[in-house]
Design a protein around this motif. Structure first.
Motif, short mmCIF file in Angstrom:
data_model
loop_
_atom_site.label_atom_id
_atom_site.label_comp_id
_atom_site.label_asym_id
_atom_site.label_seq_id
_atom_site.Cartn_x
_atom_site.Cartn_y
_atom_site.Cartn_z
N ARG A 78 0.85 -1.20 0.00
CA ARG A 78 0.00 0.00 0.00
C ARG A 78 0.88 1.24 0.00
O ARG A 78 1.91 1.28 0.65
CB ARG A 78 -0.88 0.03 1.24
CG ARG A 78 -1.92 -1.04 1.27
CD ARG A 78 -2.85 -0.86 2.43
NE ARG A 78 -2.11 -0.77 3.67
CZ ARG A 78 -2.64 -0.44 4.83
NH1 ARG A 78 -3.91 -0.17 4.91
NH2 ARG A 78 -1.92 -0.40 5.91
N TRP A 79 0.46 2.24 -0.74
CA TRP A 79 1.20 3.49 -0.78
C TRP A 79 1.04 4.26 0.52
O TRP A 79 1.99 4.77 1.07
CB TRP A 79 0.74 4.35 -1.93
CG TRP A 79 1.23 3.90 -3.27
CD1 TRP A 79 1.99 2.80 -3.53
CD2 TRP A 79 1.01 4.53 -4.51
NE1 TRP A 79 2.24 2.71 -4.86
CE2 TRP A 79 1.65 3.77 -5.48
CE3 TRP A 79 0.33 5.66 -4.88
CZ2 TRP A 79 1.63 4.11 -6.81
CZ3 TRP A 79 0.31 6.00 -6.21
CH2 TRP A 79 0.97 5.22 -7.16
N PHE A 80 -0.19 4.37 0.98
CA PHE A 80 -0.48 5.14 2.18
C PHE A 80 -1.43 4.35 3.06
O PHE A 80 -2.23 3.55 2.57
CB PHE A 80 -1.14 6.48 1.83
CG PHE A 80 -0.28 7.40 1.00
CD1 PHE A 80 0.81 8.03 1.57
CD2 PHE A 80 -0.55 7.62 -0.33
CE1 PHE A 80 1.60 8.86 0.82
CE2 PHE A 80 0.24 8.44 -1.09
CZ PHE A 80 1.33 9.07 -0.51
N GLU A 84 -3.57 8.31 6.32
CA GLU A 84 -2.85 9.23 5.45
C GLU A 84 -3.69 9.62 4.23
O GLU A 84 -3.60 10.74 3.76
CB GLU A 84 -1.53 8.58 5.02
CG GLU A 84 -0.56 8.42 6.18
CD GLU A 84 0.61 7.54 5.85
OE1 GLU A 84 0.50 6.70 4.92
OE2 GLU A 84 1.64 7.68 6.52
N TRP A 85 -4.50 8.70 3.72
CA TRP A 85 -5.41 9.03 2.61
C TRP A 85 -6.40 10.11 3.04
O TRP A 85 -6.71 11.03 2.28
CB TRP A 85 -6.16 7.80 2.12
CG TRP A 85 -5.36 6.94 1.19
CD1 TRP A 85 -4.93 5.69 1.43
CD2 TRP A 85 -4.90 7.26 -0.13
NE1 TRP A 85 -4.21 5.22 0.37
CE2 TRP A 85 -4.19 6.16 -0.62
CE3 TRP A 85 -5.01 8.39 -0.94
CZ2 TRP A 85 -3.60 6.14 -1.87
CZ3 TRP A 85 -4.44 8.37 -2.19
CH2 TRP A 85 -3.74 7.25 -2.65
N ALA A 90 -8.18 15.75 2.87
CA ALA A 90 -8.45 17.01 3.54
C ALA A 90 -7.56 18.12 3.00
O ALA A 90 -8.01 19.24 2.76
CB ALA A 90 -8.25 16.87 5.05
N ALA A 91 -6.28 17.81 2.76
CA ALA A 91 -5.37 18.81 2.21
C ALA A 91 -5.79 19.20 0.80
O ALA A 91 -5.70 20.38 0.42
CB ALA A 91 -3.94 18.27 2.20
N ALA A 92 -6.26 18.25 0.01
CA ALA A 92 -6.71 18.56 -1.34
C ALA A 92 -7.94 19.47 -1.32
O ALA A 92 -8.04 20.42 -2.10
CB ALA A 92 -7.02 17.27 -2.10
N ILE A 93 -8.87 19.18 -0.42
CA ILE A 93 -10.07 20.00 -0.31
C ILE A 93 -9.72 21.43 0.11
O ILE A 93 -10.22 22.41 -0.45
CB ILE A 93 -11.08 19.36 0.66
CG1 ILE A 93 -11.66 18.09 0.03
CG2 ILE A 93 -12.19 20.33 1.03
CD1 ILE A 93 -12.47 17.25 0.98
N VAL A 94 -8.83 21.55 1.08
CA VAL A 94 -8.42 22.87 1.55
C VAL A 94 -7.71 23.63 0.43
O VAL A 94 -7.94 24.82 0.22
CB VAL A 94 -7.53 22.76 2.81
CG1 VAL A 94 -6.86 24.08 3.13
CG2 VAL A 94 -8.35 22.28 3.99
#
Length: 111
Positions: A78-80, A84-85, A90-94
């Motif tokens: 798994r990557w994350f 972490e996903w 949340a960071a993408a939405i912000v």
């Protein structure tokens, strides 16, 4: 974590004085905990891959037989982690909200 050393580093870089009771230190502690967990997971994956590689090398005759038999552990691919996903989402939405706010402000000031 030496809070006084970190406090003087922040002041040297930014000129902003922060107190050792500042909530930013809670964020630093949280960052350290997440980093430690991620490092442990990465080291476990690296150890499993190293053991698998050593077992393959012994089977191919490239290395002398090991004193203890190595059983390769399945490597997690798994990557994350799920947590972490969620943080990435949340960071993408912000970031999208900030971009839209900047565009709306630019459109208002253009006229």
């Amino acid at each position: 974590m030496d809070q006084h050393k970190l406090r003087s580093h922040v002041f040297d870089k930014t000129g902003i004085k922060i107190d050792t009771d500042d909530p930013i230190f809670a964020l630093v502690a949280l960052n350290e905990a997440v980093l430690a967990e991620t490092i442990e997971r990465q080291l476990a994956m690296l150890d499993a891959a190293t053991q698998a590689l050593a077992a393959q090398a012994c089977a191919a005759g490239g290395l002398p037989p090991l004193a203890t038999p190595v059983t390769p552990k399945p490597v997690e691919t798994r990557w994350f982690a799920p947590r972490e996903w969620r943080l990435l989402a949340a960071a993408a939405i912000v970031s999208l909200a900030c971009a839209l706010l900047v565009l709306a402000g630019a459109a208002l000031l253009w006229r």
